[in-house]
Design an enzyme around this catalytic site. Sequence first.
Site, PDB file in Angstrom:
ATOM      1  N   TYR A  88       0.856  -1.308   0.050  1.00 16.99           N
ATOM      2  CA  TYR A  88       0.015   0.088  -0.064  1.00 16.99           C
ATOM      3  C   TYR A  88       0.981   1.162  -0.091  1.00 16.99           C
ATOM      4  O   TYR A  88       1.626   1.363   0.753  1.00 16.99           O
ATOM      5  CB  TYR A  88      -1.132   0.065   1.209  1.00 16.99           C
ATOM      6  CG  TYR A  88      -2.614   0.042   0.732  1.00 16.99           C
ATOM      7  CD1 TYR A  88      -3.118   1.007   0.273  1.00 16.99           C
ATOM      8  CD2 TYR A  88      -3.116  -1.174   1.062  1.00 16.99           C
ATOM      9  CE1 TYR A  88      -4.311   1.101  -0.093  1.00 16.99           C
ATOM     10  CE2 TYR A  88      -4.468  -1.220   0.529  1.00 16.99           C
ATOM     11  CZ  TYR A  88      -4.863   0.192  -0.091  1.00 16.99           C
ATOM     12  OH  TYR A  88      -6.288   0.087  -0.622  1.00 16.99           O
ATOM     13  N   ASP A 126      -7.284  13.224 -25.290  1.00 15.46           N
ATOM     14  CA  ASP A 126      -7.170  11.836 -24.601  1.00 15.46           C
ATOM     15  C   ASP A 126      -6.736  10.802 -25.897  1.00 15.46           C
ATOM     16  O   ASP A 126      -7.270  10.633 -26.888  1.00 15.46           O
ATOM     17  CB  ASP A 126      -8.756  11.504 -24.545  1.00 15.46           C
ATOM     18  CG  ASP A 126      -8.765  10.051 -23.837  1.00 15.46           C
ATOM     19  OD1 ASP A 126      -8.138   9.244 -23.886  1.00 15.46           O
ATOM     20  OD2 ASP A 126      -9.851   9.774 -23.335  1.00 15.46           O
ATOM     21  N   THR A 176      -4.690   5.667 -21.742  1.00 14.35           N
ATOM     22  CA  THR A 176      -4.559   4.359 -21.290  1.00 14.35           C
ATOM     23  C   THR A 176      -3.234   3.860 -21.563  1.00 14.35           C
ATOM     24  O   THR A 176      -2.655   4.696 -22.681  1.00 14.35           O
ATOM     25  CB  THR A 176      -5.639   3.548 -21.802  1.00 14.35           C
ATOM     26  OG1 THR A 176      -5.483   3.352 -23.392  1.00 14.35           O
ATOM     27  CG2 THR A 176      -6.989   4.076 -21.448  1.00 14.35           C
ATOM     28  N   ARG A 200      -3.040  -2.935 -17.942  1.00 14.66           N
ATOM     29  CA  ARG A 200      -4.166  -2.130 -17.952  1.00 14.66           C
ATOM     30  C   ARG A 200      -3.916  -0.899 -16.640  1.00 14.66           C
ATOM     31  O   ARG A 200      -3.936  -1.222 -15.873  1.00 14.66           O
ATOM     32  CB  ARG A 200      -5.614  -2.782 -17.579  1.00 14.66           C
ATOM     33  CG  ARG A 200      -5.757  -3.863 -18.223  1.00 14.66           C
ATOM     34  CD  ARG A 200      -7.439  -4.393 -18.230  1.00 14.66           C
ATOM     35  NE  ARG A 200      -8.122  -3.627 -18.979  1.00 14.66           N
ATOM     36  CZ  ARG A 200      -8.191  -3.815 -20.225  1.00 14.66           C
ATOM     37  NH1 ARG A 200      -7.787  -4.823 -20.958  1.00 14.66           N
ATOM     38  NH2 ARG A 200      -9.041  -3.153 -21.047  1.00 14.66           N
TER      39      ARG A 200
HETATM   40  C1  LIG Z   1     -10.443   2.953 -23.956  1.00 13.63           C
HETATM   41  C2  LIG Z   1     -10.494   4.699 -23.829  1.00 13.63           C
HETATM   42  C3  LIG Z   1     -10.747   5.208 -22.633  1.00 13.63           C
HETATM   43  C4  LIG Z   1     -10.986   4.363 -21.246  1.00 13.63           C
HETATM   44  O1  LIG Z   1     -10.364   3.567 -20.831  1.00 13.63           O
HETATM   45  P1  LIG Z   1     -10.625   2.492 -19.666  1.00 13.63           P
HETATM   46  O2  LIG Z   1      -9.352   1.911 -19.330  1.00 13.63           O
HETATM   47  O3  LIG Z   1     -11.353   1.439 -20.232  1.00 13.63           O
HETATM   48  O4  LIG Z   1     -11.624   2.978 -18.564  1.00 13.63           O
HETATM   49  C5  LIG Z   1     -10.791   6.576 -22.478  1.00 13.63           C
HETATM   50  N1  LIG Z   1     -10.747   7.256 -23.524  1.00 13.63           N
HETATM   51  C6  LIG Z   1     -10.641   6.742 -24.810  1.00 13.63           C
HETATM   52  C7  LIG Z   1     -10.349   7.679 -25.906  1.00 13.63           C
HETATM   53  C8  LIG Z   1     -10.649   5.525 -24.834  1.00 13.63           C
HETATM   54  O5  LIG Z   1     -10.593   5.000 -26.103  1.00 13.63           O
END
Ligand SMILES: *Cc1c(COP(=O)(O)O)cnc(C)c1O
Length: 417
Positions: free
Chosen positions: A51, A197, A223, A232
Amino acid sequence: MQALKQTDPEIYELIRQEERYELETIRLIPSENYVSQAVLEASGSILTNKYSEGYPTKRYYEGQRYIDQLESLVIERAKKLFGAEHANVQPYSGSPANLAVYFALLKPGDKIMGMGLPHGGHLSHGWNVTMSGQFWKSVQYPVDRETKRIDYDAVRDAARRERPQLLIAGASAYPRQIDFRIFGEIAKEVGALMMADIAHIAGLIVAGAHPDPVPYADVVTTTVHKTLRGPRGAMILCRKEFADRIDRAVFPGLQGGPHNHTTAAIGVALKEAATPAFREYGHQIVRNARAMAQELMRRGFDLVSGGTDNHLILIDLTNKNVPGKKAAKALEKAAIVCNYNTVPYDPRKPFNPSGIRLGTPAVTSRGMGEEQMRQIAAWIEQVIARADDDAALARIAEEVRAMCRAFPAPGILLGAD
Ligand SMILES: *Cc1c(COP(=O)(O)O)cnc(C)c1O
């Protein structure tokens, strides 16, 4: 996995079956990949025992001598690889990373503006069923009805009209490059912050196969498990001036302790992504997508936006008279795994839309090239033409498995315990 086999044969067996399935199918889901054995080892390590609430040298738990070194190393690798001023490597996944950004930079009820989900955007960019669409006011921009591409003038007009506090650039089902520079200009003009993103395309950006948002965005989320080929998890990169707000939003704002085993595996993935081999990988993903797209079009498929310039292909199956869900299920019977997907301005319902979405990151990780992409396109045509013929689909599956055997998947060593 001898201990697992002994302790829990049911879970052991399911993992072994999934392993074989991942090896013997062609994985065209554009958000999926095969991580390396090294990433798997870090991800499965004893770091899961620890932790570490807080950040390096500022923790709420003792015993962090190695964890602090680890997280600091991974932060430095992230900053260096992306040329970012600050990196937070603790978000549990992409959606929580985005939520943390909104929590950091906005007040409840502020306005966010992202690409609509039916047009290729992500749920977490303000779609109405998500927190992002309920705790903040969300307005969404579409793609152009004709070109199916982002109309930057329309985005600018909408931003001038709506005056969002945050403008979001990024997508999950958009087959074209995104011009982050223009998004940055629009945000500046209307006094909004800009978030990019890059969840789907982070690996392409690192490889130099897609334009880079870091010079133009105030905050970049990604991600690490898609084209970046890590475990992940997710990261937030930002300008120094937002560093404290971002860090406080991730912890204690949204999360508790970081997943140190994931942090370690992210570090390994970042090291791998900094190599010339990864650069080549990123460019090959795009070459493969282009080859598959060209062959699909030659065979009469209608590709949204008329092709691709990234890792992703969206097929509108309307002219083939097979809905997306039926196509995806038939392909799965033929050992080709993809997902059904809404196409922009889809007249059909999201649970049974007109399209399927394909991507080349995973097959490229197996070393497949343009020749294999053309073969896959040929199989896709055969499957769509015989979607009700289970015997034909089974025969195609045999051919698919034969090709899979020639391309080992990273991280999967069948028969090894
Ligand atoms: C896959 C994705 C996410 C979210 O990812 P998770 O790990 O599934 O929560 C966020 N933004 C975009 C553009 C994505 O393609």
